[in-house]
Design a protein around this motif. Structure first.
Motif, PDB file in Angstrom:
ATOM      1  N   ARG A 194       5.675   0.185   7.090  1.00  0.00           N
ATOM      2  CA  ARG A 194       4.446   0.752   7.658  1.00  0.00           C
ATOM      3  C   ARG A 194       4.020   2.007   6.881  1.00  0.00           C
ATOM      4  N   GLU A 197       2.472   0.690   3.654  1.00  0.00           N
ATOM      5  CA  GLU A 197       1.134   0.095   3.733  1.00  0.00           C
ATOM      6  C   GLU A 197       0.037   1.162   3.820  1.00  0.00           C
ATOM      7  N   THR A 198       0.262   2.228   4.600  1.00  0.00           N
ATOM      8  CA  THR A 198      -0.762   3.281   4.670  1.00  0.00           C
ATOM      9  C   THR A 198      -0.847   4.023   3.333  1.00  0.00           C
ATOM     10  N   TYR A 201      -2.767   1.838   0.978  1.00  0.00           N
ATOM     11  CA  TYR A 201      -4.194   1.879   1.314  1.00  0.00           C
ATOM     12  C   TYR A 201      -4.830   3.153   0.746  1.00  0.00           C
ATOM     13  N   TYR A 254      -0.657  -4.842   5.661  1.00  0.00           N
ATOM     14  CA  TYR A 254      -1.739  -4.666   4.682  1.00  0.00           C
ATOM     15  C   TYR A 254      -1.247  -5.151   3.320  1.00  0.00           C
ATOM     16  N   PHE A 293      -2.161  10.602   8.256  1.00  0.00           N
ATOM     17  CA  PHE A 293      -2.607   9.296   7.761  1.00  0.00           C
ATOM     18  C   PHE A 293      -1.419   8.495   7.223  1.00  0.00           C
ATOM     19  N   SER A 296       0.826   7.336  10.291  1.00  0.00           N
ATOM     20  CA  SER A 296       0.163   6.741  11.459  1.00  0.00           C
ATOM     21  C   SER A 296       0.668   5.337  11.802  1.00  0.00           C
ATOM     22  N   SER A 297       0.757   4.461  10.820  1.00  0.00           N
ATOM     23  CA  SER A 297       1.179   3.074  11.099  1.00  0.00           C
ATOM     24  C   SER A 297       2.659   2.998  11.450  1.00  0.00           C
ATOM     25  N   LEU A 346      -5.636   4.925  13.314  1.00  0.00           N
ATOM     26  CA  LEU A 346      -5.333   3.492  13.416  1.00  0.00           C
ATOM     27  C   LEU A 346      -6.610   2.671  13.644  1.00  0.00           C
ATOM     28  N   LEU A 349      -8.360   2.467  10.379  1.00  0.00           N
ATOM     29  CA  LEU A 349      -7.691   1.512   9.478  1.00  0.00           C
ATOM     30  C   LEU A 349      -7.992   0.066   9.880  1.00  0.00           C
ATOM     31  N   PHE A 358      -3.125  -3.056  13.071  1.00  0.00           N
ATOM     32  CA  PHE A 358      -3.329  -1.608  13.201  1.00  0.00           C
ATOM     33  C   PHE A 358      -3.767  -1.208  14.612  1.00  0.00           C
TER      34      PHE A 358
END
Length: 362
Positions: A194, A197-198, A201, A254, A293, A296-297, A346, A349, A358
């Motif tokens: 997680r 992935e953020t 991104y 993601y 950020f 967050s995930s 979230l 996203l 998300f």
């Protein structure tokens, strides 16, 4: 439970580290791999490590005395026959693991553990006639130094197998946490991906550079290796294959193109000399971005694990601190940042990527 024979299958980095722990704990250890050269190399590494621990005053007993309890063999059946406790530590290949477990099931009545970081315990247990004695026992690299072991209960794993594995873990000097449900990636790997992935991104959308993410993660969140430098140390090839294995089994994430690109270029990180960084490397500088950020995930995943009763709040926090080296648990970060702010990120996203996972879990 009396363990007269402790077997480790696979003498690579994880395998010889687990064998060393068992030796230090006083067990008679059988170490197996496909040829004598691999086993000889493993023995040399164990001897070196024991000598270093002794120099630092962290070892009770003499190195030679401890090493006298290890037996190496390239014969799988010899290693497994009548074993009381097995830890399998071969590559993340479900077919290979299943063959080992089928043979172990045939020639022993002991507890059968797998050191997988992502493959389903229940799937591996299908190759046995007694799935109640099959369990996950995920060590972290290097096993001798990392304090955490994730214990994963398969669908048919008995409570007694869990209890005995907890005791063995403590005998090895490690801190156990329990994944009560056998989901892809268990606790630590899911939270780690997680973060990835953020971070992917942020880089792929042009909002930050790799250096920005790692510098922020280190200075603002206190992560020991940032996010991308950690992947270089784990091995981008390992990440890519585990991620594929997990997504095949229903894990939504993601799509991180930069991981795929590095994998296809064989830029695996430290092991190949180049990954997200050219090695040797360390985090030097970058622009500070919003650390909320990045995390967050991962916070969302922690709440998902809690909601689905995969693990307790304490075990999830312990997993982050002892498995990832964070200065505080994931729920501590959530409280510090504030759930309202994390929810807003979230929702952003989810809208930006179209990825339904998300959706806030709290």
């Amino acid at each position: 439970m009396k363990i007269n024979k402790f077997t480790v299958i696979g003498a690579g980095t994880m395998g010889h580290g687990i064998a060393e722990l068992a030796l230090i704990a006083g067990y008679e250890v059988w170490l197996n791999d496909v040829n004598d050269e691999i086993l000889k190399n493993a023995l040399n590494k164990i001897k070196w490590s024991l000598t270093e621990l002794q120099k630092k005053g962290k070892l009770k007993g003499e190195t030679d005395q401890i090493l006298s309890r290890i037996h190496t063999t390239s014969n799988l059946e010899e290693a497994l026959k009548d074993t009381d406790f097995m830890v399998e530590a071969v590559i993340e290949d479900i077919n290979l693991k299943s063959k080992i477990f089928a043979k172990a099931d045939e020639v022993s009545d002991g507890i059968l553990a797998t050191n997988t970081s992502s493959l389903p315990i229940s799937e591996i247990a299908e190759s046995t006639k007694k799935p109640e004695r099959v369990i996950g026992m995920h060590f972290f690299n290097p096993p001798v130094l990392m304090p955490l072991v994730e214990i994963i209960k398969g669908k048919l794993t008995s409570d007694n197998t869990v209890k005995e594995t907890f005791q063995v873990t403590k005998n090895l000097g490690k801190e156990p946490v329990l994944a009560k449900k056998d989901i892809p990636g268990f606790i630590v790997t899911r939270i780690l991906f997680r973060l990835l992935e953020t971070s992917c991104y942020l880089v792929e959308s042009g909002k930050a550079t790799i250096e920005d993410v790692d510098y922020t993660a280190k200075t603002e969140l206190g992560f020991p290796m940032g996010v991308f430098l950690l992947q270089d140390n784990i091995g981008i090839d390992v990440d890519y294959l585990i991620m594929n294995s997990m997504t095949k089994r229903g894990f939504e994430i993601y799509n991180c193109e930069i991981i795929k690109e590095k994998f296809e270029k064989k830029e695996y990180g430290v092991k190949s000399g180049k990954g997200f960084y050219t090695h040797p490397a360390k985090i030097v500088s970058g622009k500070i971005i919003d650390p909320s950020f990045i995390i967050s995930s991962a916070v969302n995943e922690a709440y998902f694990l809690l909601k689905e009763d995969v693990a307790s709040k304490d075990d999830i926090d312990k997993s982050c601190k002892l498995g990832l080296g964070w200065p505080k648990g994931i729920f501590d970060y959530a409280n510090q940042i504030g759930l309202d702010k994390i929810r807003n990120i979230l929702e952003f996203l989810e809208k930006e990527t179209g990825e339904k996972h998300f959706e806030p879990q709290f």
